[in-house]
Design an enzyme around this catalytic site. Sequence first.
Site, short mmCIF file in Angstrom:
data_model
loop_
_atom_site.label_atom_id
_atom_site.label_comp_id
_atom_site.label_asym_id
_atom_site.label_seq_id
_atom_site.Cartn_x
_atom_site.Cartn_y
_atom_site.Cartn_z
N ASP A 32 112.79 36.29 -47.32
CA ASP A 32 112.67 36.30 -48.77
C ASP A 32 111.84 37.51 -49.19
O ASP A 32 110.80 37.80 -48.60
CB ASP A 32 112.02 35.00 -49.26
CG ASP A 32 112.22 34.78 -50.75
OD1 ASP A 32 112.91 33.82 -51.13
OD2 ASP A 32 111.66 35.58 -51.55
N GLN A 96 116.03 27.24 -59.49
CA GLN A 96 117.03 28.12 -58.86
C GLN A 96 117.19 29.39 -59.69
O GLN A 96 117.49 29.32 -60.89
CB GLN A 96 118.39 27.40 -58.73
CG GLN A 96 119.41 28.26 -57.98
CD GLN A 96 120.74 27.55 -57.74
OE1 GLN A 96 120.98 26.44 -58.22
NE2 GLN A 96 121.61 28.20 -56.97
N HIS A 102 121.57 28.35 -51.29
CA HIS A 102 120.74 28.81 -50.17
C HIS A 102 119.68 27.76 -49.86
O HIS A 102 119.23 27.04 -50.76
CB HIS A 102 120.08 30.16 -50.47
CG HIS A 102 119.36 30.20 -51.78
ND1 HIS A 102 120.02 30.33 -52.98
CD2 HIS A 102 118.04 30.11 -52.08
CE1 HIS A 102 119.14 30.34 -53.98
NE2 HIS A 102 117.94 30.19 -53.46
P1 AMP Z 1 115.81 30.34 -55.83
O1 AMP Z 1 114.77 30.69 -56.86
O2 AMP Z 1 115.66 29.00 -55.20
O3 AMP Z 1 117.20 30.60 -56.36
O4 AMP Z 1 115.58 31.36 -54.64
C1 AMP Z 1 115.97 32.69 -54.70
C2 AMP Z 1 115.06 33.45 -53.79
O5 AMP Z 1 115.67 34.72 -53.55
C3 AMP Z 1 113.67 33.74 -54.35
O6 AMP Z 1 112.69 33.13 -53.50
C4 AMP Z 1 113.58 35.25 -54.37
O7 AMP Z 1 112.30 35.72 -54.00
C5 AMP Z 1 114.63 35.64 -53.35
N1 AMP Z 1 115.21 36.95 -53.53
C6 AMP Z 1 115.62 37.54 -54.69
N2 AMP Z 1 116.13 38.75 -54.45
C7 AMP Z 1 116.08 38.94 -53.10
C8 AMP Z 1 116.46 40.00 -52.22
N3 AMP Z 1 117.03 41.14 -52.69
N4 AMP Z 1 116.23 39.85 -50.90
C9 AMP Z 1 115.65 38.73 -50.43
N5 AMP Z 1 115.28 37.68 -51.19
C10 AMP Z 1 115.48 37.79 -52.51
#
Ligand code: AMP
Length: 116
Positions: A32, A96, A102
């Site tokens: 993440d 989300q 995920h």
């Molecule tokens: P959610 O908020 O449950 O949808 O989780 C999405 C997650 O994706 C968050 O914890 C973000 O920090 C992570 N995220 C967003 N953009 C990226 C990226 N480019 N690479 C890795 N993680 C990311």
Amino acid sequence: MADNHCLFCKIISGEVPADLVHQDERCITIRDINAQAPTHVLVIPREHMESLDEASGRDEALLGHLLRVGARIANDEGHGDSGYRTVINTGAGAGQSVPHLHVHLLAGRPMNWPPG
Ligand code: AMP
Ligand code: ZN
């Protein structure tokens, strides 16, 4: 089917770079970008699905696979004894922010309950 506008579909296709931890025929696992624990990885199915709410009976094996990959990585990173948390946020109200299903795997620090 891949969604051209989806961040995680772009990571899966290689269009957007990511720190890859694991990949197999059904999913990829990346670190993440905004880690909330010493180990914070995302287990992402290759197939685009907006959220858990879109999963159907034919996805049951895939959902189990995502959880088992998370467990394996938790153990690989040394958290098998101390414990780890797997989380799926479904919908904006639950936090989300990326609309491609995920599983979060968090480990390496004490966890509170209930989560915020
Ligand atoms: P959610 O908020 O449950 O949808 O989780 C999405 C997650 O994706 C968050 O914890 C973000 O920090 C992570 N995220 C967003 N953009 C990226 C990226 N480019 N690479 C890795 N993680 C990311
Ligand atoms: Zn997607």
